[in-house]
Motif scaffolding. Structure first.
Motif, PDB file in Angstrom:
ATOM      1  N   LYS A 290       0.841  -1.193   0.000  1.00  0.00           N
ATOM      2  CA  LYS A 290       0.000   0.000   0.000  1.00  0.00           C
ATOM      3  C   LYS A 290       0.879   1.246   0.000  1.00  0.00           C
ATOM      4  N   PRO A 291       0.281   2.423  -0.298  1.00  0.00           N
ATOM      5  CA  PRO A 291       1.092   3.636  -0.484  1.00  0.00           C
ATOM      6  C   PRO A 291       2.015   3.987   0.679  1.00  0.00           C
ATOM      7  N   ALA A 292       1.542   3.901   1.912  1.00  0.00           N
ATOM      8  CA  ALA A 292       2.375   4.304   3.045  1.00  0.00           C
ATOM      9  C   ALA A 292       3.609   3.424   3.170  1.00  0.00           C
ATOM     10  N   THR A 293       3.443   2.132   2.942  1.00  0.00           N
ATOM     11  CA  THR A 293       4.572   1.203   3.033  1.00  0.00           C
ATOM     12  C   THR A 293       5.531   1.397   1.870  1.00  0.00           C
ATOM     13  N   ARG A 294       4.997   1.565   0.662  1.00  0.00           N
ATOM     14  CA  ARG A 294       5.871   1.789  -0.498  1.00  0.00           C
ATOM     15  C   ARG A 294       6.674   3.074  -0.330  1.00  0.00           C
ATOM     16  N   GLU A 295       6.033   4.115   0.163  1.00  0.00           N
ATOM     17  CA  GLU A 295       6.748   5.379   0.392  1.00  0.00           C
ATOM     18  C   GLU A 295       7.781   5.236   1.491  1.00  0.00           C
ATOM     19  N   ASP A 296       7.460   4.479   2.516  1.00  0.00           N
ATOM     20  CA  ASP A 296       8.395   4.230   3.617  1.00  0.00           C
ATOM     21  C   ASP A 296       9.646   3.521   3.098  1.00  0.00           C
TER      22      ASP A 296
END
Length: 479
Positions: free
Chosen positions: A197-203
């Motif tokens: 998901k976006p938050a994990t990919r950005e992290d």
């Protein structure tokens, strides 16, 4: 005697010959903070840019089976520098200073005439500082690497040198810097135990940016050494202290937590170029190896063994077993592991707790995204497994078929023979090295779900190995 010693080193390293006056090698170790073995481009990760380390791999040896003794910052670093298992250093837990009586290999290099410098992250306490001529702990820039060039430019030019270049990259928390956005989140694919998901990919993308900064400074150091005319006789080594700061990696005994990248370049000492070595090596083997190459007889208290033969023959067999441990790192823990090239066996003396990592990891966007999905009941089996309590007391993995160690085979009768063998080997290691399981381990100080500090008194339990005076043990254990 001097010529004979030079001949011995030449026979091992494959380059020095009897009667030559080749100077001893300089040694530069780049140690990243919280970087998993497979998070560099040369290890097949296409989402992160590491051109300078990739070049070193193309010009040297890339090792694929080098293991740490702890996936925890200070215990790991103390173990590497002392050539001893964490419970044998007296510094088995996070933030514990290395005792004065436990010598590091730079102490012996310095006595042999090397100029020894630690630059960047220290995290070993005051007792080991006299083993170096200079310890630069000031943090210039988020990663601390800006100190590295100063250490090399201001060294005495009439001595061989050892530099321990210790980055704070990629330790959390991350600020904006000139490498932010280097590795876009659109190219990131999270491992199956995290949410895609976006938050994990950005992290993960921000984590890769920190690695790119580390890589850039590796390149600057190489450029400086070339400018000084000492690059070819400088053994360059890139490694890390523990796995990436994400769930199921940092502090854990799975490969993504305990295996380290290990890229070595040394044209004057080994003809190997663009070679991959699968030799099984423990980081406690680094101390006696460097000392032997420097012409210094390793002290008896080193529990590792020299792997100089692997530099000449990268495909040679070295170890059968490596061992590691998980002690207190923000959360109460006691786990032990033995790893062969094909199998991983883990024991857990605190199965009542779910799969802990470090507080900064539990506070991260990736972990909090897992928590939200767990509360919503939408996690897949592999992701939900991290919340399981109690956990298995034993774990067994076939690393050939299951490189991420996702399928525990402990109850499968087909593997009973392998299980019994590894049980005995781990028990022998524990007995040989005077490991102990204290009843009063250091308790958790952070909330598991949030990573926030608990409102509890700061308490310290008994360090593993204390009652058997493990710091005096010199047994190497099974090899």
């Amino acid at each position: 005697m001097k010529n004979a010693l030079l001949f011995l080193i030449g026979w091992l390293a494959g380059t020095w010959a009897l009667g030559q006056s080749t100077p001893p090698p300089n040694v530069v170790i780049f140690i990243a903070d919280d970087v998993s073995w497979n998070d560099l481009g040369c290890y097949g990760n296409g989402a992160v840019k590491t051109p300078h380390i990739d070049r070193l791999a193309a010009e040297g040896v890339r090792f694929t089976n080098v293991f740490l003794t702890a996936s925890s910052c200070s215990p790991s670093r103390a173990s590497i520098l002392s050539g001893r298992y964490p419970h044998n250093t007296g510094a088995a837990e996070l933030h514990t200073p290395l005792p004065a009586e436990v010598a590091t290999f730079p102490r012996y290099l310095r006595q042999a005439g090397y100029h020894c410098v630690s630059s960047g992250k220290w995290h070993l306490g005051p007792n080991a500082e006299p083993d170096f001529d200079l310890v630069q702990q000031k943090n210039i820039g988020d990663g601390g690497e800006a100190l590295w060039l100063d250490a090399l430019q201001n060294r005495p030019r009439d001595k061989p040198f050892f530099t321990w270049l210790a980055a704070l990259d990629a330790h959390r928390e991350w600020g904006e810097n000139e490498y932010s956005g280097t590795n876009p989140a659109s190219g990131v694919v999270p491992p199956p135990y995290l949410l895609n998901k976006p938050a994990t990919r950005e992290d993960l993308a921000r984590y890769y940016d920190e690695i790119s900064r580390f890589d850039a400074y590796v390149g600057k150091v190489v450029e400086e050494l070339e400018k000084q005319g000492v690059l070819d006789n400088t053994l360059l080594l890139v490694m890390a202290d523990n796995g990436r700061p994400f769930p199921r990696t940092k502090t854990r005994l799975y490969d993504e937590g305990i295996k380290t990248p290990f890229v070595l370049r040394w044209p004057a000492g080994t003809s190997a170029k663009n070679v991959v070595s699968e030799s099984l090596i423990s980081v406690i083997d680094l101390a006696p190896t460097i000392l032997e190459l420097a012409g210094v007889t390793p002290a008896a208290h080193f529990q590792g063994r020299s792997f100089t033969k692997v530099l000449q023959q990268p495909q040679s067999t070295f170890r059968q077993y490596v061992f590691a441990e998980h002690n207190w790192h923000d959360y109460e823990a006691y786990e032990r592991m033995v790893r062969t090239k094909d199998w991983l066996y883990i024991t857990n003396a605190r199965p009542q707790f779910p799969l802990s990592s470090a507080a900064d990891v539990h506070h991260s966007a990736s972990f909090q995204e897992l928590v939200r999905a767990y509360e919503e009941g939408t996690l897949e089996v592999l992701q939900k497994e991290q919340f399981m309590s109690p956990r298995p007391v034993e774990e067994l993995y076939d690393c050939r078929a299951d490189p991420l160690q996702l399928t525990n085979l402990i109850k499968d009768p087909k593997y009973t023979q392998e299980l019994q063998k590894l049980r005995l080997v781990l028990k022998q290691w524990s007995n040989d090295t005077d490991d102990t399981l204290p009843q009063n381990l250091t308790p958790s100080r952070f909330d598991w779900f949030t990573g926030e500090k608990l409102n509890v008194p700061t308490q310290y339990g008994e360090m593993p190995g204390t009652t058997r005076r493990a710091t005096r043990n010199t047994d190497k254990g099974p090899f």
